[in-house]
Design a protein around this motif. Sequence first.
Motif, PDB file in Angstrom:
ATOM      1  N   ARG A  30       0.830  -1.207   0.000  1.00  0.00           N
ATOM      2  CA  ARG A  30       0.000   0.000   0.000  1.00  0.00           C
ATOM      3  C   ARG A  30       0.871   1.266   0.000  1.00  0.00           C
ATOM      4  O   ARG A  30       0.369   2.355   0.203  1.00  0.00           O
ATOM      5  CB  ARG A  30      -0.930   0.010   1.213  1.00  0.00           C
ATOM      6  N   ARG A  43      -4.519   7.164  -2.720  1.00  0.00           N
ATOM      7  CA  ARG A  43      -5.699   6.330  -2.454  1.00  0.00           C
ATOM      8  C   ARG A  43      -5.529   5.538  -1.160  1.00  0.00           C
ATOM      9  O   ARG A  43      -6.483   5.369  -0.387  1.00  0.00           O
ATOM     10  CB  ARG A  43      -5.956   5.396  -3.640  1.00  0.00           C
ATOM     11  N   ALA A  44      -4.310   5.060  -0.931  1.00  0.00           N
ATOM     12  CA  ALA A  44      -4.056   4.333   0.313  1.00  0.00           C
ATOM     13  C   ALA A  44      -4.212   5.253   1.520  1.00  0.00           C
ATOM     14  O   ALA A  44      -4.741   4.843   2.563  1.00  0.00           O
ATOM     15  CB  ALA A  44      -2.659   3.727   0.285  1.00  0.00           C
ATOM     16  N   ARG A  90      -8.426   3.544   0.832  1.00  0.00           N
ATOM     17  CA  ARG A  90      -8.865   2.671  -0.249  1.00  0.00           C
ATOM     18  C   ARG A  90      -8.011   1.389  -0.274  1.00  0.00           C
ATOM     19  O   ARG A  90      -6.883   1.365   0.191  1.00  0.00           O
ATOM     20  CB  ARG A  90      -8.754   3.371  -1.605  1.00  0.00           C
ATOM     21  N   GLU A  91      -8.539   0.356  -0.861  1.00  0.00           N
ATOM     22  CA  GLU A  91      -7.774  -0.877  -1.049  1.00  0.00           C
ATOM     23  C   GLU A  91      -6.760  -0.652  -2.168  1.00  0.00           C
ATOM     24  O   GLU A  91      -7.140  -0.306  -3.291  1.00  0.00           O
ATOM     25  CB  GLU A  91      -8.696  -2.046  -1.391  1.00  0.00           C
ATOM     26  N   THR A 134      -3.031  -2.223  -3.957  1.00  0.00           N
ATOM     27  CA  THR A 134      -1.893  -3.131  -4.076  1.00  0.00           C
ATOM     28  C   THR A 134      -1.015  -2.597  -5.209  1.00  0.00           C
ATOM     29  O   THR A 134      -1.405  -2.658  -6.382  1.00  0.00           O
ATOM     30  CB  THR A 134      -2.332  -4.575  -4.397  1.00  0.00           C
TER      31      THR A 134
END
Length: 421
Positions: A277, A320-321, A325-326, A328
Motif C-alpha cells: 500500500r 488512495r491508500a 482505499r484498497e 496493491t
Amino acid sequence: MVDADQTFVIVGGGLAGAKAAETLRAEGFTGRVILICDERDHPYERPPLSKGFLLGKEERDSVFVHEPAWYARNDIELHLGQTVDALDRHARTVRLGDDGTLIHYDKLLLATGAEPRRLDIPGTDLAGVHHLRRLAHAERLKGVLASLGRDNGHLVIAGAGWIGLEVAAAAREYGAEVTVVEPEPTPLYGVLGPELGNLFAELHREHGVRFHFGARLTEIVGQDGLVLAARTDDGEEHPAHDVLAAIGAAPRTALAEAAGLEIADRAHGGGVVVDERLCTSDPDIHAAGDIASFRHPLFGTRLRVEHWANALNGGPAAARAMLGREVTFDRVPYFFSDQYDLGMEYSGWAPPGSYDEVVIRGDAGKRTFVAFWLTEGRVLAGMNVNVWDVTDPIQRLIRARTVVDQEALADPGVPLESLAP
C-alpha cells in the motif's frame, strides 16, 4: 475515517507529489492538502530534461504537470522553494527549514525523489562540471550544448546510463564532440546486460560518440576556473570544455532516516521501505516515487524504481491508500528512451545474473525488434525498439510467469497477444 478536518501533507513537488495531490481531490477528499516543494518551479516532469526540452524541441511550459493556476483552483496549498528539515512522528508535524514553521499532518506522503550522485574527484568545483536532475540544470546544460556545438567544443560524460546516453545524443545533435567514460564493458550494462548494451554503443559510435570503457574519471583538470581535460584511472587524458556527471542518483532519504523510518539496504537500492500500500513503517506515513522501496510480487525481491512511470502511478496509489482505499502497488516497471532515430520502451526487471537467455524478435541489426529476457523459459522483461503498441502484451507475458514457446516468441509473424494468457 477521512473527513474535512484532516490535513494531508505531501513533501516533494515532483511528479509523484503532484499526481498524489491531484488524486486526493479527484477521489473526493475535502480536507487540507499541503504540497511542499524545495524548488521554486511548479511541479514538472523530468523526462523532457534529457530529451525534448534539452534538444530545444519542447517549450519550457510543456514540462509542468499542471498549469500554475490549477493548484489554487483545486485548493492545494503549494509551498514553493521550501525545504522540510525535520519530521516529528509523535507530534505528527513537519518543520519548514527557512523559518521553522511547524505543519501538522494527519497523513503524510514522502515523495522527496533522488539527487544526482557526485564525482568524488579533484576538479568538480570547476564551472564546467554539470549534473542533470532539475529544470535549472537542463536550462543551463541546454545553453552549454549549443555553445559547444557552435565552437566545436568537447563534452566528457561520466557514465553510460540512460541520462548519459540521452545527453550524448543531444550533444551530438548540437554538434559537440562527445566522449563517454564508463567503467562497465558496455553502455547500460546494469539494465540490458552485454547482449543489448553493445547495440547502443554501435548506435552512438555511428553518430560520432567516442567511448572509453573499463575506466573511471580520476581528475578534472582546469585553469582559471575552466575545464581543460578529464583524466581516467588508466592514465588517459581526454580534452574537455565541459563534463557531465551521469553516474546515477541516490534516494533522498535523510528526512525519513532521521525520523526513524525503516530504510532498505543498499543491495536493494536503499530507499524507504514500504508495503504493497506504499505505507512505511509508520501507519500515518506513505512514500512514493524514487524513494520508495517495495517488494515486488512478480520478481520476488525488493525494488526501488526511479523511472517516470513509477512516479506517475505511485503518487496516485499512495494517495488512495492514504484515503483508506484498497491498494496493491504491483505495477510492472516501465521506462522509455529516445536517442537519435531510436525509440524504445522497456518493461520488467532483468539485471545481469537474473536471466539465462535473451530472445530477439525482429531485426536487431536494423534496430527494429523486441528483445525478451528469460529465466527457465519465463519472461522477466521485454524491450521494444522502434516497434510500437506492444507494451500491454509484453507486460501480460511478464505477469503470466508461465513458460513460453521461444520459437513463437522470436517469430514476428506470431501475434504477441496469442502468447500471453
